[in-house]
Design a protein around this motif. Structure first.
Motif, PDB file in Angstrom:
ATOM      1  N   ALA A   1       0.859  -0.869   0.188  1.00 55.14           N
ATOM      2  CA  ALA A   1       0.457  -0.261   0.251  1.00 55.14           C
ATOM      3  C   ALA A   1       1.221   1.551  -0.405  1.00 55.14           C
ATOM      4  N   LYS A   2       1.538   1.003   0.799  1.00 49.72           N
ATOM      5  CA  LYS A   2       2.996   2.438   0.940  1.00 49.72           C
ATOM      6  C   LYS A   2       3.072   2.271  -0.950  1.00 49.72           C
ATOM      7  N   GLY A   3       3.383   3.826  -1.387  1.00 48.94           N
ATOM      8  CA  GLY A   3       3.890   4.086  -2.452  1.00 48.94           C
ATOM      9  C   GLY A   3       2.980   4.143  -3.170  1.00 48.94           C
TER      10      GLY A   3
ATOM     11  N   ARG B   1       3.698  13.670   3.780  1.00 51.01           N
ATOM     12  CA  ARG B   1       3.852  12.714   2.642  1.00 51.01           C
ATOM     13  C   ARG B   1       5.292  11.123   3.095  1.00 51.01           C
ATOM     14  N   GLU B   2       6.422  12.306   4.249  1.00 48.95           N
ATOM     15  CA  GLU B   2       6.247  10.980   4.758  1.00 48.95           C
ATOM     16  C   GLU B   2       5.977  10.247   6.059  1.00 48.95           C
TER      17      GLU B   2
ATOM     18  N   TYR C   1      -4.192   7.171   5.194  1.00 48.06           N
ATOM     19  CA  TYR C   1      -3.665   7.483   4.305  1.00 48.06           C
ATOM     20  C   TYR C   1      -2.043   6.803   3.740  1.00 48.06           C
ATOM     21  N   PRO C   2      -1.506   5.586   3.878  1.00 52.29           N
ATOM     22  CA  PRO C   2      -0.753   5.448   3.926  1.00 52.29           C
ATOM     23  C   PRO C   2       0.684   6.046   2.982  1.00 52.29           C
ATOM     24  N   ASP C   3       0.336   7.251   2.598  1.00 55.67           N
ATOM     25  CA  ASP C   3       1.635   8.595   1.744  1.00 55.67           C
ATOM     26  C   ASP C   3       1.445   9.654   2.066  1.00 55.67           C
TER      27      ASP C   3
ATOM     28  N   LYS D   1      -3.949   9.877  -1.621  1.00 56.83           N
ATOM     29  CA  LYS D   1      -4.377   8.621  -1.769  1.00 56.83           C
ATOM     30  C   LYS D   1      -5.119   7.615  -0.345  1.00 56.83           C
ATOM     31  N   SER D   2      -6.426   7.371  -0.178  1.00 56.49           N
ATOM     32  CA  SER D   2      -6.794   6.530   0.775  1.00 56.49           C
ATOM     33  C   SER D   2      -7.262   4.849   0.555  1.00 56.49           C
TER      34      SER D   2
END
Length: 132
Positions: free
Chosen positions: A41-43, A76-77, A67-69, A48-49
């Motif tokens: 999911a990361k990336g 974003r980190e 939200y992975p990112d 994007k959720s």
């Protein structure tokens, strides 16, 4: 909170005495939201959720939005997590998010914890958030 009805009594002077009280009580509940294959999911991209199914805690319907990112460029980190009420009305609640690191076999542990100790007021459609 259930209403407390007035209590009537007669005094020695033969008049009615009216009294009332407000009682605030705490109820507890929890929900576990698992994301299997988190590394996949990361990336997916900032903003994007994914979300949990609707779940009920203490008589109210909620959803977790993840939200992975991160939800914005500034985050974003990190991962961004939102708790959102989907039931009508206002609810005051505290909550805690724990991100469990399961990347090492046999060494699962809490990676990050985010706790809201002072109650927030949740209104249908508005979410409480954090970045981990």
């Amino acid at each position: 909170m259930a209403p407390i009805w007035p209590v009537f009594s007669k005094s020695k002077t033969n008049h009615k005495v009216l009294s009332s009280e407000s009682i605030y009580e705490t109820v507890n509940g929890s929900h576990e939201y698992k994301i299997k294959g988190f590394s996949l999911a990361k990336g997916i991209g900032v903003g994007k959720s994914m979300s949990s199914r609707t779940f009920t805690v203490c008589g109210h319907d909620w959803v977790i939005i993840f939200y992975p990112d991160g939800d914005k460029q500034d985050s974003r980190e990190y991962v961004s997590v939102y708790l959102k009420i989907v039931s009508p009305g206002n609810v005051r609640a505290t909550f805690e998010f724990k991100l469990l690191d399961q990347s090492q076999k046999g060494k699962h542990g809490v990676h990050k914890i985010y706790t809201v100790k002072s109650p927030l007021t949740f209104t249908q459609g508005v979410a409480g958030s954090c970045c981990l």
